[in-house]
Scaffold this active site. Structure first.
Site, short mmCIF file in Angstrom:
data_model
loop_
_atom_site.label_atom_id
_atom_site.label_comp_id
_atom_site.label_asym_id
_atom_site.label_seq_id
_atom_site.Cartn_x
_atom_site.Cartn_y
_atom_site.Cartn_z
CG ASP A 159 38.61 39.91 30.61
OD1 ASP A 159 38.87 38.76 30.25
OD2 ASP A 159 38.09 40.17 31.72
CE1 TYR A 218 33.99 40.66 35.96
CE2 TYR A 218 34.82 41.64 33.94
CZ TYR A 218 34.99 40.81 35.03
OH TYR A 218 36.18 40.15 35.16
CE LYS A 250 36.84 36.91 32.74
NZ LYS A 250 36.52 38.35 32.81
CG HIS A 280 33.91 34.62 36.30
ND1 HIS A 280 33.14 35.70 35.93
CD2 HIS A 280 34.98 35.14 36.91
CE1 HIS A 280 33.72 36.82 36.31
NE2 HIS A 280 34.84 36.51 36.92
#
Ligand code: A2P
Length: 320
Positions: free
Chosen positions: A47, A52, A81, A114
Protein backbone atom coordinates in the site's frame (compact mmCIF):
# COMPACT_ATOMS: atom_id res chain seq x y z
CA UNK A 1 10.20 -19.29 5.65
CA UNK A 2 7.76 -16.85 4.04
CA UNK A 3 4.21 -16.53 5.41
CA UNK A 4 1.37 -15.82 3.03
CA UNK A 5 -1.93 -14.04 3.65
CA UNK A 6 -5.13 -15.53 2.30
CA UNK A 7 -7.18 -13.43 -0.12
CA UNK A 8 -10.63 -11.91 -0.18
CA UNK A 9 -12.69 -11.68 -3.36
CA UNK A 10 -13.74 -8.08 -3.89
CA UNK A 11 -17.16 -7.02 -5.21
CA UNK A 12 -15.74 -6.86 -8.76
CA UNK A 13 -14.27 -10.39 -8.67
CA UNK A 14 -10.64 -9.34 -8.11
CA UNK A 15 -8.69 -10.98 -5.28
CA UNK A 16 -6.88 -8.98 -2.61
CA UNK A 17 -4.54 -10.42 0.06
CA UNK A 18 -6.05 -9.76 3.49
CA UNK A 19 -2.84 -8.27 4.89
CA UNK A 20 -0.53 -5.78 3.21
CA UNK A 21 2.52 -3.65 3.87
CA UNK A 22 1.85 0.01 4.69
CA UNK A 23 4.55 2.40 3.53
CA UNK A 24 3.50 5.77 5.01
CA UNK A 25 6.49 7.36 6.71
CA UNK A 26 8.89 4.87 5.22
CA UNK A 27 11.74 7.34 5.02
CA UNK A 28 13.52 8.04 1.78
CA UNK A 29 15.69 5.06 0.96
CA UNK A 30 13.74 2.97 3.47
CA UNK A 31 10.76 1.99 1.35
CA UNK A 32 12.77 0.12 -1.26
CA UNK A 33 14.43 -2.11 1.32
CA UNK A 34 11.19 -2.60 3.27
CA UNK A 35 9.28 -3.66 0.15
CA UNK A 36 12.01 -6.07 -0.96
CA UNK A 37 12.21 -7.68 2.47
CA UNK A 38 8.42 -7.81 2.62
CA UNK A 39 8.17 -9.63 -0.70
CA UNK A 40 10.78 -12.14 0.46
CA UNK A 41 8.80 -12.56 3.69
CA UNK A 42 5.66 -13.44 1.68
CA UNK A 43 3.82 -10.08 1.42
CA UNK A 44 1.84 -9.91 -1.81
CA UNK A 45 0.02 -6.65 -1.12
CA UNK A 46 1.74 -3.25 -0.88
CA UNK A 47 0.00 0.00 0.00
CA UNK A 48 1.45 3.33 -1.08
CA UNK A 49 0.13 6.76 -2.13
CA UNK A 50 1.16 9.68 -4.31
CA UNK A 51 1.39 11.72 -1.12
CA UNK A 52 3.95 9.43 0.47
CA UNK A 53 6.53 10.38 -2.14
CA UNK A 54 7.83 6.81 -2.31
CA UNK A 55 5.98 5.36 -5.30
CA UNK A 56 9.20 5.25 -7.33
CA UNK A 57 10.98 3.26 -4.66
CA UNK A 58 8.05 0.91 -4.15
CA UNK A 59 7.89 0.27 -7.89
CA UNK A 60 11.63 -0.27 -8.16
CA UNK A 61 11.57 -2.85 -5.36
CA UNK A 62 8.73 -4.72 -7.07
CA UNK A 63 10.47 -4.66 -10.44
CA UNK A 64 13.68 -5.98 -8.87
CA UNK A 65 11.80 -8.86 -7.26
CA UNK A 66 10.12 -9.64 -10.58
CA UNK A 67 13.54 -9.59 -12.32
CA UNK A 68 14.95 -11.93 -9.64
CA UNK A 69 12.11 -14.35 -10.35
CA UNK A 70 10.71 -14.16 -6.80
CA UNK A 71 7.31 -12.95 -8.04
CA UNK A 72 5.48 -12.28 -11.27
CA UNK A 73 3.57 -9.01 -11.71
CA UNK A 74 0.24 -10.78 -11.29
CA UNK A 75 1.31 -12.21 -7.91
CA UNK A 76 1.37 -8.84 -6.21
CA UNK A 77 -1.47 -6.44 -5.37
CA UNK A 78 -0.45 -2.78 -5.40
CA UNK A 79 -2.54 0.09 -4.10
CA UNK A 80 -1.89 3.79 -4.55
CA UNK A 81 -4.00 6.89 -3.93
CA UNK A 82 -5.19 10.11 -5.57
CA UNK A 83 -4.09 13.11 -3.51
CA UNK A 84 -6.52 15.82 -2.41
CA UNK A 85 -5.02 18.49 -4.69
CA UNK A 86 -6.12 16.59 -7.80
CA UNK A 87 -9.84 16.05 -7.16
CA UNK A 88 -10.99 18.28 -9.98
CA UNK A 89 -12.11 15.78 -12.64
CA UNK A 90 -9.82 17.45 -15.20
CA UNK A 91 -6.79 16.42 -13.11
CA UNK A 92 -7.70 12.85 -12.17
CA UNK A 93 -6.35 11.05 -15.23
CA UNK A 94 -3.07 12.93 -15.14
CA UNK A 95 -2.70 12.28 -11.40
CA UNK A 96 -3.28 8.59 -12.03
CA UNK A 97 -0.78 8.50 -14.90
CA UNK A 98 1.83 10.15 -12.71
CA UNK A 99 1.42 7.45 -10.08
CA UNK A 100 1.54 4.77 -12.77
CA UNK A 101 4.74 6.28 -14.22
CA UNK A 102 6.29 6.53 -10.75
CA UNK A 103 5.49 2.91 -9.97
CA UNK A 104 6.29 1.69 -13.51
CA UNK A 105 4.70 -1.73 -12.97
CA UNK A 106 2.42 -1.90 -16.02
CA UNK A 107 -0.85 -1.51 -14.12
CA UNK A 108 -2.18 -0.63 -10.66
CA UNK A 109 -4.40 -3.07 -8.81
CA UNK A 110 -6.28 -0.55 -6.72
CA UNK A 111 -6.55 3.24 -6.94
CA UNK A 112 -8.12 4.97 -3.93
CA UNK A 113 -9.43 8.48 -3.41
CA UNK A 114 -7.21 9.33 -0.41
CA UNK A 115 -9.79 11.60 1.29
CA UNK A 116 -13.25 12.93 0.41
CA UNK A 117 -11.84 16.46 0.87
CA UNK A 118 -10.35 18.46 -1.98
CA UNK A 119 -7.67 21.16 -2.04
CA UNK A 120 -6.82 23.79 -4.55
CA UNK A 121 -4.59 22.38 -7.31
CA UNK A 122 -1.05 22.99 -6.17
CA UNK A 123 1.39 21.82 -8.86
CA UNK A 124 2.38 18.21 -9.27
CA UNK A 125 4.16 17.75 -6.01
CA UNK A 126 3.63 15.61 -2.98
CA UNK A 127 2.19 17.53 -0.08
CA UNK A 128 3.10 17.27 3.54
CA UNK A 129 -0.06 16.81 5.61
CA UNK A 130 1.90 17.62 8.75
CA UNK A 131 2.98 20.98 7.35
CA UNK A 132 2.00 23.85 9.66
CA UNK A 133 -0.04 25.65 7.00
CA UNK A 134 -3.50 24.35 6.23
CA UNK A 135 -3.90 23.92 2.47
CA UNK A 136 -6.51 25.95 0.62
CA UNK A 137 -9.71 23.93 0.65
CA UNK A 138 -12.00 23.61 -2.36
CA UNK A 139 -15.47 22.14 -2.64
CA UNK A 140 -15.04 19.74 -5.52
CA UNK A 141 -17.69 17.12 -4.87
CA UNK A 142 -16.09 13.73 -4.26
CA UNK A 143 -18.92 12.23 -6.35
CA UNK A 144 -17.57 14.09 -9.39
CA UNK A 145 -14.03 12.94 -8.56
CA UNK A 146 -15.32 9.37 -8.28
CA UNK A 147 -16.97 9.57 -11.71
CA UNK A 148 -13.60 10.59 -13.16
CA UNK A 149 -12.01 7.62 -11.36
CA UNK A 150 -14.63 5.30 -12.86
CA UNK A 151 -13.44 6.33 -16.32
CA UNK A 152 -9.92 5.14 -15.48
CA UNK A 153 -11.23 1.58 -15.41
CA UNK A 154 -11.82 1.76 -19.18
CA UNK A 155 -8.11 2.34 -19.81
CA UNK A 156 -7.22 -1.08 -18.41
CA UNK A 157 -4.36 0.33 -16.34
CA UNK A 158 -6.22 0.01 -13.05
CA UNK A 159 -8.16 -3.06 -11.95
CA UNK A 160 -10.18 -1.72 -9.02
CA UNK A 161 -11.08 1.63 -7.49
CA UNK A 162 -11.96 2.50 -3.93
CA UNK A 163 -12.09 5.24 -1.30
CA UNK A 164 -10.29 6.12 1.90
CA UNK A 165 -11.31 8.06 5.00
CA UNK A 166 -14.97 8.14 3.91
CA UNK A 167 -17.73 8.05 6.50
CA UNK A 168 -20.86 5.93 6.04
CA UNK A 169 -22.90 8.76 4.51
CA UNK A 170 -20.18 9.51 1.99
CA UNK A 171 -19.85 5.83 1.03
CA UNK A 172 -23.64 5.65 0.78
CA UNK A 173 -23.76 8.64 -1.55
CA UNK A 174 -21.19 7.12 -3.92
CA UNK A 175 -23.12 3.85 -4.03
CA UNK A 176 -26.40 5.65 -4.65
CA UNK A 177 -25.27 8.20 -7.22
CA UNK A 178 -22.52 6.44 -9.16
CA UNK A 179 -22.13 3.37 -11.36
CA UNK A 180 -19.13 1.56 -9.90
CA UNK A 181 -19.09 0.56 -6.25
CA UNK A 182 -15.84 1.10 -4.32
CA UNK A 183 -14.19 -2.26 -3.55
CA UNK A 184 -12.86 -0.99 -0.24
CA UNK A 185 -12.92 1.93 2.16
CA UNK A 186 -9.49 2.31 3.75
CA UNK A 187 -9.82 3.88 7.18
CA UNK A 188 -7.96 4.10 10.46
CA UNK A 189 -8.81 0.93 12.35
CA UNK A 190 -7.13 -0.46 15.45
CA UNK A 191 -8.31 -1.73 18.84
CA UNK A 192 -8.88 1.85 20.07
CA UNK A 193 -11.03 2.64 17.02
CA UNK A 194 -12.33 -0.73 15.92
CA UNK A 195 -14.84 0.63 13.39
CA UNK A 196 -17.35 -2.15 14.07
CA UNK A 197 -20.27 -0.01 12.83
CA UNK A 198 -18.54 1.15 9.66
CA UNK A 199 -17.38 -2.43 8.96
CA UNK A 200 -20.99 -3.65 9.25
CA UNK A 201 -22.32 -0.78 7.13
CA UNK A 202 -19.79 -1.44 4.35
CA UNK A 203 -20.18 -5.22 4.58
CA UNK A 204 -23.88 -4.84 3.82
CA UNK A 205 -22.86 -3.05 0.61
CA UNK A 206 -20.22 -5.71 -0.19
CA UNK A 207 -17.44 -3.18 0.43
CA UNK A 208 -14.37 -4.27 2.41
CA UNK A 209 -12.59 -2.24 5.06
CA UNK A 210 -8.83 -1.84 4.81
CA UNK A 211 -7.31 -0.96 8.19
CA UNK A 212 -4.59 1.68 8.28
CA UNK A 213 -2.64 2.46 11.44
CA UNK A 214 -3.67 -1.00 12.62
CA UNK A 215 -1.17 -0.91 15.48
CA UNK A 216 -2.37 2.52 16.60
CA UNK A 217 0.81 4.32 15.54
CA UNK A 218 3.05 3.52 18.53
CA UNK A 219 5.63 5.89 17.04
CA UNK A 220 3.20 8.85 17.33
CA UNK A 221 2.41 7.93 20.93
CA UNK A 222 6.09 7.82 21.80
CA UNK A 223 6.60 11.30 20.36
CA UNK A 224 3.44 12.92 21.70
CA UNK A 225 1.74 10.85 24.43
CA UNK A 226 -0.50 13.77 25.49
CA UNK A 227 -2.23 14.11 22.14
CA UNK A 228 -2.15 10.52 20.92
CA UNK A 229 -4.39 7.74 22.21
CA UNK A 230 -2.42 5.03 23.99
CA UNK A 231 -2.03 2.06 21.64
CA UNK A 232 -3.10 -1.37 22.92
CA UNK A 233 0.35 -2.73 22.06
CA UNK A 234 1.79 -2.37 25.54
CA UNK A 235 -1.29 -3.51 27.42
CA UNK A 236 -1.02 -6.56 29.70
CA UNK A 237 -4.36 -7.97 28.46
CA UNK A 238 -2.97 -8.20 24.94
CA UNK A 239 0.33 -9.59 26.22
CA UNK A 240 -1.62 -12.34 28.05
CA UNK A 241 -3.35 -13.47 24.87
CA UNK A 242 -0.02 -13.27 23.02
CA UNK A 243 1.59 -15.57 25.57
CA UNK A 244 -1.05 -18.24 25.04
CA UNK A 245 -0.32 -18.43 21.29
CA UNK A 246 3.44 -17.85 21.47
CA UNK A 247 2.93 -14.62 19.49
CA UNK A 248 3.69 -10.94 20.08
CA UNK A 249 1.15 -8.28 21.03
CA UNK A 250 1.44 -6.79 17.54
CA UNK A 251 0.46 -10.14 16.04
CA UNK A 252 -2.56 -10.42 18.35
CA UNK A 253 -3.79 -6.97 17.29
CA UNK A 254 -3.39 -7.77 13.59
CA UNK A 255 -5.12 -11.14 14.02
CA UNK A 256 -7.98 -9.38 15.83
CA UNK A 257 -8.37 -6.98 12.90
CA UNK A 258 -8.49 -9.89 10.45
CA UNK A 259 -10.96 -11.76 12.69
CA UNK A 260 -13.35 -8.78 12.73
CA UNK A 261 -13.24 -8.67 8.93
CA UNK A 262 -10.69 -6.02 7.97
CA UNK A 263 -7.58 -6.02 5.78
CA UNK A 264 -4.78 -4.53 7.89
CA UNK A 265 -1.82 -2.74 6.27
CA UNK A 266 0.75 -2.41 9.08
CA UNK A 267 3.80 -0.35 8.31
CA UNK A 268 7.21 -1.55 9.32
CA UNK A 269 10.70 -0.88 8.06
CA UNK A 270 12.20 -3.40 10.49
CA UNK A 271 12.80 -6.89 9.14
CA UNK A 272 11.90 -8.75 12.31
CA UNK A 273 8.60 -6.88 12.85
CA UNK A 274 7.80 -7.02 9.19
CA UNK A 275 8.08 -10.83 9.25
CA UNK A 276 6.12 -11.01 12.50
CA UNK A 277 3.26 -8.93 11.15
CA UNK A 278 2.37 -11.36 8.37
CA UNK A 279 2.89 -14.46 10.49
CA UNK A 280 -0.66 -14.45 11.84
CA UNK A 281 -2.41 -17.02 9.71
CA UNK A 282 -1.73 -20.11 11.83
CA UNK A 283 -4.09 -19.20 14.69
CA UNK A 284 -7.41 -17.50 15.37
CA UNK A 285 -8.72 -15.66 18.43
CA UNK A 286 -11.60 -17.13 20.43
CA UNK A 287 -14.87 -15.22 20.85
CA UNK A 288 -13.84 -14.40 24.44
CA UNK A 289 -10.49 -13.01 23.29
CA UNK A 290 -12.18 -10.92 20.62
CA UNK A 291 -14.38 -9.48 23.39
CA UNK A 292 -11.28 -8.59 25.41
CA UNK A 293 -9.89 -6.80 22.35
CA UNK A 294 -13.25 -5.06 21.72
CA UNK A 295 -12.93 -3.46 25.14
CA UNK A 296 -10.13 -1.23 23.91
CA UNK A 297 -12.51 0.61 21.63
CA UNK A 298 -12.80 4.24 22.74
CA UNK A 299 -13.51 5.90 19.40
CA UNK A 300 -10.37 8.06 19.58
CA UNK A 301 -8.47 8.67 16.37
CA UNK A 302 -4.72 8.86 15.99
CA UNK A 303 -5.40 10.63 12.67
CA UNK A 304 -8.24 13.10 13.46
CA UNK A 305 -7.15 15.57 10.76
CA UNK A 306 -8.65 18.19 13.07
CA UNK A 307 -7.16 21.07 11.07
CA UNK A 308 -9.63 20.06 8.35
CA UNK A 309 -12.71 20.26 10.53
CA UNK A 310 -14.08 23.20 8.54
CA UNK A 311 -13.83 21.42 5.22
CA UNK A 312 -17.24 20.88 3.65
CA UNK A 313 -16.52 17.17 3.33
CA UNK A 314 -14.68 16.59 6.63
CA UNK A 315 -15.56 12.95 7.31
CA UNK A 316 -15.23 12.65 11.07
CA UNK A 317 -18.04 14.88 12.32
CA UNK A 318 -20.49 11.98 12.52
CA UNK A 319 -20.14 8.83 14.58
CA UNK A 320 -19.04 6.58 11.71
P1 A2P B 1 9.05 0.03 12.60
O1 A2P B 1 8.93 0.51 11.18
O2 A2P B 1 10.35 0.41 13.25
O3 A2P B 1 8.74 -1.45 12.74
P2 A2P B 1 0.93 1.64 12.24
O4 A2P B 1 1.00 0.63 11.14
O5 A2P B 1 -0.17 1.43 13.22
O6 A2P B 1 0.97 3.06 11.73
O7 A2P B 1 2.26 1.48 13.11
C1 A2P B 1 3.50 1.67 12.51
C2 A2P B 1 4.52 1.82 13.59
O8 A2P B 1 4.54 0.64 14.39
C3 A2P B 1 5.91 1.99 13.03
O9 A2P B 1 6.57 2.96 13.82
C4 A2P B 1 6.56 0.63 13.21
O10 A2P B 1 7.94 0.79 13.49
C5 A2P B 1 5.85 0.05 14.41
N1 A2P B 1 5.61 -1.40 14.33
C6 A2P B 1 5.36 -2.12 13.22
N2 A2P B 1 5.13 -3.41 13.53
C7 A2P B 1 5.22 -3.52 14.87
C8 A2P B 1 5.07 -4.60 15.80
N3 A2P B 1 4.79 -5.84 15.39
N4 A2P B 1 5.23 -4.32 17.12
C9 A2P B 1 5.52 -3.07 17.53
N5 A2P B 1 5.68 -2.01 16.72
C10 A2P B 1 5.53 -2.22 15.41
Amino acid sequence: MPSFASTVTLNNGQNMPILGLGTWLSREGEAIEAVKVAIDAGYRHIDTAYLYGNEKEVGQAIREKIAEGVIKREDIFVTTKLWNSYHDPINVEEAFNRSLTNLDIDYIDLYLMHWPMSYKFDAWKTNDPDAPTVPEFTEVDYVDTWRAMEKLLNGGKVRSIGVSNFNSEQVGRIVKECTVKPVTNQVECNPGLNQRKLIEFCKNLDITITAYSPLGRPNYYEKDPKNTPKPALDDARVANIAKKYGKTSGQIILRYLVDIGTIPVPKSANEQRLRQNIDIFDFKLTEAEIKVMDNFNNGKRTVPFAHHINHKYYPFSIEY
